[in-house]
Design a protein around this motif. Structure first.
Motif, PDB file in Angstrom:
ATOM      1  N   ASP A 186       0.865  -1.183   0.000  1.00  0.00           N
ATOM      2  CA  ASP A 186       0.000   0.000   0.000  1.00  0.00           C
ATOM      3  C   ASP A 186       0.902   1.234   0.000  1.00  0.00           C
ATOM      4  O   ASP A 186       1.388   1.674   1.039  1.00  0.00           O
ATOM      5  N   GLU A 187       1.124   1.788  -1.183  1.00  0.00           N
ATOM      6  CA  GLU A 187       2.069   2.893  -1.316  1.00  0.00           C
ATOM      7  C   GLU A 187       1.596   4.137  -0.576  1.00  0.00           C
ATOM      8  O   GLU A 187       2.398   4.855   0.037  1.00  0.00           O
ATOM      9  N   ASP A 188       0.301   4.403  -0.618  1.00  0.00           N
ATOM     10  CA  ASP A 188      -0.219   5.585   0.075  1.00  0.00           C
ATOM     11  C   ASP A 188      -0.027   5.461   1.579  1.00  0.00           C
ATOM     12  O   ASP A 188       0.326   6.433   2.258  1.00  0.00           O
ATOM     13  N   ARG A 191       3.634   6.130   2.389  1.00  0.00           N
ATOM     14  CA  ARG A 191       3.927   7.573   2.329  1.00  0.00           C
ATOM     15  C   ARG A 191       3.387   8.291   3.558  1.00  0.00           C
ATOM     16  O   ARG A 191       4.061   9.150   4.149  1.00  0.00           O
ATOM     17  N   ALA A 192       2.167   7.938   3.962  1.00  0.00           N
ATOM     18  CA  ALA A 192       1.552   8.607   5.105  1.00  0.00           C
ATOM     19  C   ALA A 192       2.314   8.315   6.397  1.00  0.00           C
ATOM     20  O   ALA A 192       2.533   9.216   7.219  1.00  0.00           O
ATOM     21  N   TYR A 222       6.640  -0.775  -4.858  1.00  0.00           N
ATOM     22  CA  TYR A 222       6.662  -0.583  -3.409  1.00  0.00           C
ATOM     23  C   TYR A 222       8.089  -0.557  -2.878  1.00  0.00           C
ATOM     24  O   TYR A 222       8.452   0.300  -2.058  1.00  0.00           O
TER      25      TYR A 222
END
Length: 419
Positions: A186-188, A191-192, A222
């Motif tokens: 889960d790339e988002d 980042r978060a 990823y």
């Protein structure tokens, strides 16, 4: 010896022979802690990709000691190297160096294409190598480590803090703090998490393919993102290649399939071909100098006997072109398995494969397999894991493929779990 071939059930030892295994298991239960549950069998010897139990029954070993027996059992070159070294010099304290230790470090740096200034630390296991990596993360002066959901990095208290499974963690809480878990691929979310902990981010640690979670590969995108974010925030990128390293995936190290080089790589399992040895490879001048004199240590790590075993393992992999074998046999397994009813997908690379089933029947199938003469592993309810010797032949693989195809045909799987 009356040994049976896979698929032919018990040997002809009769009740007296079968009693040997039962008696040994009873002795086991009285002498050893129940940490690993009740063993499936008492194994007595191995040769190549086969093992025999105490009653003389033969099994095709498709688990390989959980990705450890890279050369199978009893490879002559590996046995000779250990015997020769044992008769020469088996152990010294770390006040002294030995030639096998130096040669193994040099070989690992070469195989990893490590830049100038890179260094190696030897340990005895993957857990211990990961403990060294945790210390390196702490040496950055920052605290937060990002790990992944489904991760498995070991069971010592430091490595356990990076291991996601709650059942492993809960009995020993509170563990080391400042560990943040994010979903796989889960790339988002990655980042978060990095943005939230940017000021205190010391490291991101990942397995290029999560073995214990059910053989879950991380995507190239990823891994590349993890590399970008750690560079941007001056944090370490740690690749736990304890299970994926040493030719298991069809490359010397799984990260080489992606062209993404970490700051730290941990190794064990297949490195010693069955002899306990772990290693940490630190890439470049910065990571290579992070653990100074007295800041870490080990009594047995990198002793000449372990180093000789690892050198022999690496030499045989190269001399026998086992990386090519891993690719060809792995492809053969994948293609045959993907065509079978009841198999929804095959995940992984090389000879680290997860058979995704149409129903949560992996434990049941694994039990049927061992009765038929095949050792496989159910790491999750709907996945069977194959991590055999890198020497496994297509003909050996076919005996298992024929069996599981027949088993799935006789016991159809459906999406709702009905049989």
């Amino acid at each position: 010896m009356g040994m049976s071939a896979p698929g032919h059930g018990p040997s002809e030892h009769g009740e007296a022979g079968l009693e040997k295994g039962a008696v040994d298991l009873q002795r086991y239960s009285h002498a050893l802690m129940g940490t690993f549950g009740v063993p499936m069998r008492v194994l007595a010897r191995g040769e190549g990709s086969y093992v025999w139990d105490a009653d003389g029954n033969r099994y095709l070993d498709l688990l390989g000691g959980i990705a450890v027996n890279a050369l199978g059992h009893g490879h002559p070159a590996w046995v000779e190297a250990i015997a020769t070294q044992a008769a020469t010099l088996s152990h010294t304290s770390n006040f002294f160096a030995t030639e096998p230790q130096i040669a193994l470090a040099e070989r690992l740096l070469d195989l990893a294409h490590a830049p100038s200034g890179s260094r190696v630390f030897f340990a005895n296991s993957g857990t211990e190598a990961n403990e060294a990596a945790i210390k390196m993360a702490r040496k950055t002066g920052k605290g937060t480590i990002i790990a992944l959901e489904g991760s498995f990095h070991g069971r010592s208290t430091g490595a356990l803090a990076l291991t996601h499974k709650e059942a492993y963690r809960a009995p020993f809480a509170p563990l080391m703090g400042d560990v943040v878990f994010v979903p796989v691929n889960d790339e988002d979310a990655l980042r978060a998490a990095v943005a939230e902990h940017a000021a205190d981010l010391s490291a991101i640690i990942v397995e290029p393919i999560q073995g214990e979670a059910g053989v879950i590969p991380l995507t190239h995108a990823y891994l590349a993102l993890a590399r970008e974010l750690t560079r941007r925030h001056e944090a370490l990128l740690i690749f736990d290649e304890v299970q994926t390293g040493v030719a298991r995936t069809g490359a010397w190290f799984a990260h080489q399939l992606h062209g993404v080089q970490p700051d730290v790589m941990t190794l064990a399992k297949g490195l010693g071909g069955g002899f306990p040895v772990g290693a940490l490879v630190a890439f470049g001048e910065g990571p290579g100098s992070m653990l100074g004199k007295g800041e870490h240590g080990t009594t047995f790590g990198g002793n000449p006997l372990a180093a000789a075993a690892a050198l022999a393992t690496l030499r045989v992999i190269e001399d026998e072109d086992l990386i090519a074998n891993v690719k060809s046999v792995g492809t053969h397994l994948r293609e045959r398995l993907e065509a079978m009813d009841g198999v929804v997908e095959v995940r992984g690379e090389g000879l680290l494969l997860g058979i995704g089933l149409a129903a949560p029947a992996s434990a049941e199938i694994a039990q049927a397999a061992v009765k038929a003469g095949f050792i496989v592993n159910p790491p999750s309810p709907d996945t069977l894991r194959l991590v055999p010797a890198l020497t496994l032949t297509t003909a050996e693989a076919d005996t298992f493929l024929t069996w599981i195809e027949g088993h799935l045909a006789a016991h159809p799987l459906t999406d709702d779990g009905d049989r």
